[in-house]
Scaffold this motif. Structure first.
Motif, mmCIF file in Angstrom:
data_model
loop_
_atom_site.group_PDB
_atom_site.id
_atom_site.type_symbol
_atom_site.label_atom_id
_atom_site.label_comp_id
_atom_site.label_asym_id
_atom_site.label_seq_id
_atom_site.Cartn_x
_atom_site.Cartn_y
_atom_site.Cartn_z
ATOM 1 N N ILE A 8 0.846 -1.197 0.000
ATOM 2 C CA ILE A 8 0.000 0.000 0.000
ATOM 3 C C ILE A 8 0.876 1.239 0.000
ATOM 4 C CG2 ILE A 8 -1.690 1.308 1.332
ATOM 5 C CD1 ILE A 8 -2.805 -1.347 2.332
ATOM 6 N N GLY A 9 1.933 1.224 0.819
ATOM 7 C CA GLY A 9 2.826 2.369 0.851
ATOM 8 C C GLY A 9 3.513 2.588 -0.477
ATOM 9 N N ILE A 10 3.876 1.481 -1.136
ATOM 10 C CA ILE A 10 4.534 1.597 -2.434
ATOM 11 C C ILE A 10 3.601 2.225 -3.457
ATOM 12 C CG2 ILE A 10 5.538 0.258 -4.333
ATOM 13 C CD1 ILE A 10 6.494 -1.733 -2.196
ATOM 14 N N SER A 11 2.311 1.871 -3.395
ATOM 15 C CA SER A 11 1.348 2.468 -4.324
ATOM 16 C C SER A 11 1.244 3.965 -4.112
ATOM 17 C CB SER A 11 -0.020 1.799 -4.143
ATOM 18 O OG SER A 11 -0.543 2.080 -2.861
ATOM 19 N N ALA A 49 11.735 0.168 -3.534
ATOM 20 C CA ALA A 49 10.706 -0.266 -2.585
ATOM 21 C C ALA A 49 10.026 -1.538 -3.062
ATOM 22 C CB ALA A 49 9.676 0.845 -2.383
ATOM 23 N N GLY A 50 9.732 -1.596 -4.352
ATOM 24 C CA GLY A 50 9.114 -2.807 -4.892
ATOM 25 C C GLY A 50 10.034 -3.998 -4.807
ATOM 26 N N TRP A 51 11.312 -3.782 -5.130
ATOM 27 C CA TRP A 51 12.284 -4.880 -5.048
ATOM 28 C C TRP A 51 12.465 -5.321 -3.610
ATOM 29 C CZ3 TRP A 51 16.910 -5.681 -2.615
ATOM 30 C CH2 TRP A 51 17.667 -6.758 -3.071
ATOM 31 N N LEU A 52 12.482 -4.358 -2.689
ATOM 32 C CA LEU A 52 12.643 -4.674 -1.277
ATOM 33 C C LEU A 52 11.500 -5.540 -0.770
ATOM 34 C CD1 LEU A 52 14.141 -4.124 1.445
ATOM 35 C CD2 LEU A 52 12.617 -2.187 1.729
ATOM 36 N N ASP A 53 10.270 -5.175 -1.132
ATOM 37 C CA ASP A 53 9.120 -5.937 -0.675
ATOM 38 C C ASP A 53 9.162 -7.359 -1.221
ATOM 39 O OD1 ASP A 53 6.337 -5.640 0.708
ATOM 40 O OD2 ASP A 53 5.901 -6.617 -1.200
ATOM 41 N N THR A 54 9.603 -7.496 -2.470
ATOM 42 C CA THR A 54 9.740 -8.835 -3.049
ATOM 43 C C THR A 54 10.791 -9.642 -2.309
ATOM 44 O OG1 THR A 54 9.097 -7.974 -5.213
ATOM 45 C CG2 THR A 54 10.250 -10.097 -5.169
ATOM 46 N N SER A 55 11.899 -8.997 -1.918
ATOM 47 C CA SER A 55 12.948 -9.700 -1.177
ATOM 48 C C SER A 55 12.436 -10.196 0.169
ATOM 49 C CB SER A 55 14.135 -8.756 -0.962
ATOM 50 O OG SER A 55 14.691 -8.383 -2.200
ATOM 51 N N LEU A 210 5.966 19.217 -3.040
ATOM 52 C CA LEU A 210 5.863 17.867 -3.590
ATOM 53 C C LEU A 210 6.908 16.955 -2.972
ATOM 54 C CD1 LEU A 210 4.642 15.890 -5.648
ATOM 55 C CD2 LEU A 210 6.333 16.728 -7.296
ATOM 56 N N TYR A 211 8.142 17.464 -2.796
ATOM 57 C CA TYR A 211 9.193 16.652 -2.196
ATOM 58 C C TYR A 211 8.875 16.334 -0.741
ATOM 59 C CZ TYR A 211 13.522 15.352 0.048
ATOM 60 O OH TYR A 211 14.459 14.691 0.802
ATOM 61 N N ARG A 212 8.341 17.287 -0.002
ATOM 62 C CA ARG A 212 7.988 17.024 1.393
ATOM 63 C C ARG A 212 6.946 15.911 1.494
ATOM 64 N NH1 ARG A 212 8.976 22.713 2.095
ATOM 65 N NH2 ARG A 212 6.881 23.214 1.387
ATOM 66 N N GLN A 213 6.003 15.906 0.565
ATOM 67 C CA GLN A 213 5.002 14.830 0.563
ATOM 68 C C GLN A 213 5.661 13.488 0.254
ATOM 69 O OE1 GLN A 213 1.875 15.896 -2.156
ATOM 70 N NE2 GLN A 213 1.456 17.854 -1.151
ATOM 71 N N TRP A 214 6.536 13.467 -0.747
ATOM 72 C CA TRP A 214 7.234 12.220 -1.081
ATOM 73 C C TRP A 214 8.068 11.736 0.092
ATOM 74 C CZ3 TRP A 214 12.467 11.341 -0.949
ATOM 75 C CH2 TRP A 214 12.882 10.096 -1.441
ATOM 76 N N ALA A 216 7.640 12.213 3.293
ATOM 77 C CA ALA A 216 6.782 11.644 4.340
ATOM 78 C C ALA A 216 6.331 10.238 3.956
ATOM 79 C CB ALA A 216 5.582 12.546 4.581
ATOM 80 N N GLN A 217 5.992 10.051 2.689
ATOM 81 C CA GLN A 217 5.544 8.734 2.229
ATOM 82 C C GLN A 217 6.688 7.727 2.253
ATOM 83 O OE1 GLN A 217 4.128 9.993 -1.540
ATOM 84 N NE2 GLN A 217 2.208 10.838 -0.742
ATOM 85 N N ALA A 218 7.886 8.171 1.852
ATOM 86 C CA ALA A 218 9.042 7.273 1.853
ATOM 87 C C ALA A 218 9.377 6.818 3.264
ATOM 88 C CB ALA A 218 10.245 7.973 1.212
ATOM 89 N N HIS A 219 9.292 7.711 4.240
ATOM 90 C CA HIS A 219 9.584 7.338 5.622
ATOM 91 C C HIS A 219 8.488 6.445 6.202
ATOM 92 C CE1 HIS A 219 13.293 9.432 6.762
ATOM 93 N NE2 HIS A 219 12.960 10.306 5.825
ATOM 94 N N GLU A 220 7.280 6.578 5.704
ATOM 95 C CA GLU A 220 6.221 5.668 6.143
ATOM 96 C C GLU A 220 6.512 4.249 5.672
ATOM 97 O OE1 GLU A 220 1.383 5.003 5.624
ATOM 98 O OE2 GLU A 220 2.335 6.853 4.934
ATOM 99 N N ILE A 221 6.975 4.128 4.436
ATOM 100 C CA ILE A 221 7.374 2.810 3.927
ATOM 101 C C ILE A 221 8.565 2.275 4.716
ATOM 102 C CG2 ILE A 221 8.269 1.577 1.912
ATOM 103 C CD1 ILE A 221 6.725 3.456 0.142
ATOM 104 N N LEU A 222 9.489 3.164 5.057
ATOM 105 C CA LEU A 222 10.650 2.733 5.835
ATOM 106 C C LEU A 222 10.233 2.195 7.195
ATOM 107 C CD1 LEU A 222 13.691 2.480 6.198
ATOM 108 C CD2 LEU A 222 13.735 4.874 6.962
ATOM 109 N N GLN A 223 9.246 2.806 7.827
ATOM 110 C CA GLN A 223 8.760 2.299 9.111
ATOM 111 C C GLN A 223 8.193 0.890 8.951
ATOM 112 O OE1 GLN A 223 6.010 5.371 10.366
ATOM 113 N NE2 GLN A 223 7.548 6.360 11.649
ATOM 114 N N GLN A 224 7.465 0.662 7.872
ATOM 115 C CA GLN A 224 6.919 -0.675 7.624
ATOM 116 C C GLN A 224 8.046 -1.671 7.361
ATOM 117 O OE1 GLN A 224 4.276 0.036 4.364
ATOM 118 N NE2 GLN A 224 2.932 1.369 5.538
ATOM 119 N N SER A 225 9.070 -1.220 6.624
ATOM 120 C CA SER A 225 10.219 -2.084 6.377
ATOM 121 C C SER A 225 10.945 -2.404 7.669
ATOM 122 C CB SER A 225 11.168 -1.388 5.391
ATOM 123 O OG SER A 225 12.344 -2.146 5.213
#
Length: 291
Positions: A8-11, A49-55, A210-214, A216-225
């Motif tokens: 979901i985060g990757i999407s 992120a996609g490759w990481l989730d697959t790993s 736009l970068y600030r939004q990205w 925040a989203q990237a760090h949300e994925i990092l928390q899930q990782s």
């Protein structure tokens, strides 16, 4: 399942890429598209992120019959903090994909190493040294445990490398973005046309938002990782302990019985005693006869 949350985060990151590309299409002139560099970084991060989730999905062993994948891993899901250390000075090219080969490779991100993983590796090395030094013999159990550990360890190492690389890329994107926005601001400030300077100043502000939004989203994925890695790290400790225990148990069992060479010679003790007495008698008889 945490992996589904990661997807979901990757999407969300994909959506950010679309927004960046849309912003770039507003200004069709390639020379007037300062978002190109930022778009490339977002795209690379999305791919990682996609490759990481697959790993992470690949590293999980099949669940036993009747057990769901969500309960296959023991331990809690408490993750690492999303705040990452500073980016390395010479980490290598950001566009290079990590080597999927199980062969040992130099650690390109040592500042992202986890002490728990290092302790587990040290315990595995201690196990190898113990087996070699004390000449612990293989048993059916130790062979099965070693085979299982080797398969797990190879896949876990790839997952750890992917996680460290993902953290580095987020940090590195922040460094690039800071320089990018500074250069854009410098160029905008030098424009002599007030109207055009204001137009580009607004574009710079839009890109920064736009970068600030990205980010925040990237760090949300990092928390899930991080949460997924906490589960994998817990299981890695358990498997490492099982292997250590299995080999130590094999050593313990070896001292529960007298070595075979000793018992075998003891069984033939009467025979050797009889031969010894016979030799003694023969020499004694011969000595008396010679006199």
């Amino acid at each position: 399942m945490l992996i589904r949350l990661g997807l979901i985060g990757i999407s969300i990151v994909v959506a950010a890429v679309v927004l960046v590309q849309t912003a770039g299409q507003i200004f069709p002139d390639p020379n007037e598209r300062p978002a190109v560099r930022l778009t490339e970084e977002v795209t690379r991060t999305n791919r990682t992120a996609g490759w990481l989730d697959t790993s992470f999905a690949n590293v999980l062993p099949p669940s036993p019959p009747g057990q769901s994948a969500s309960t296959a891993l023991p331990g809690g899901a408490a993750g690492e903090t999303a705040t990452s250390p500073g980016a390395p000075s010479q980490p290598g090219a950001a566009g290079d994909e990590p080597d999927a080969s199980p062969d040992p490779t130099p650690d390109r991100y040592p500042e992202y190493n986890n002490p728990t993983d290092q302790d587990a590796r040290a315990a595995a090395d201690f196990t190898d040294d113990m087996v070699e030094e004390l000449e612990i013999r293989d048993t059916e159990y130790t062979r099965a445990v070693d085979e299982f550990y080797n398969e797990w360890s190879a896949r876990y190492s790839r997952a750890v490398d992917a996680h460290k690389r993902f953290r580095w890329r987020i940090d590195r994107a922040g460094v690039i973005a800071a320089e990018y926005f500074q250069r854009q601001a410098d160029l905008t400030s030098q424009m002599t046309n007030p109207q055009r300077r204001e137009v580009f100043r607004q574009r710079d502000l839009q890109e920064q938002e736009l970068y600030r939004q990205w980010q925040a989203q990237a760090h949300e994925i990092l928390q899930q990782s991080n949460a997924i890695m906490a589960e994998l790290r817990q299981l890695n400790l358990e498997i490492t302990k099982v292997r250590l225990s299995a080999n130590f148990l094999a050593l313990h069992q070896e001292f529960q019985t007298i070595p075979h060479a000793i018992t075998q010679l003891h069984n033939d003790l009467a025979l050797f005693r009889a031969r010894s007495e016979q030799l003694q008698f023969s020499f004694s008889t011969g000595a008396v006869h010679n006199q």
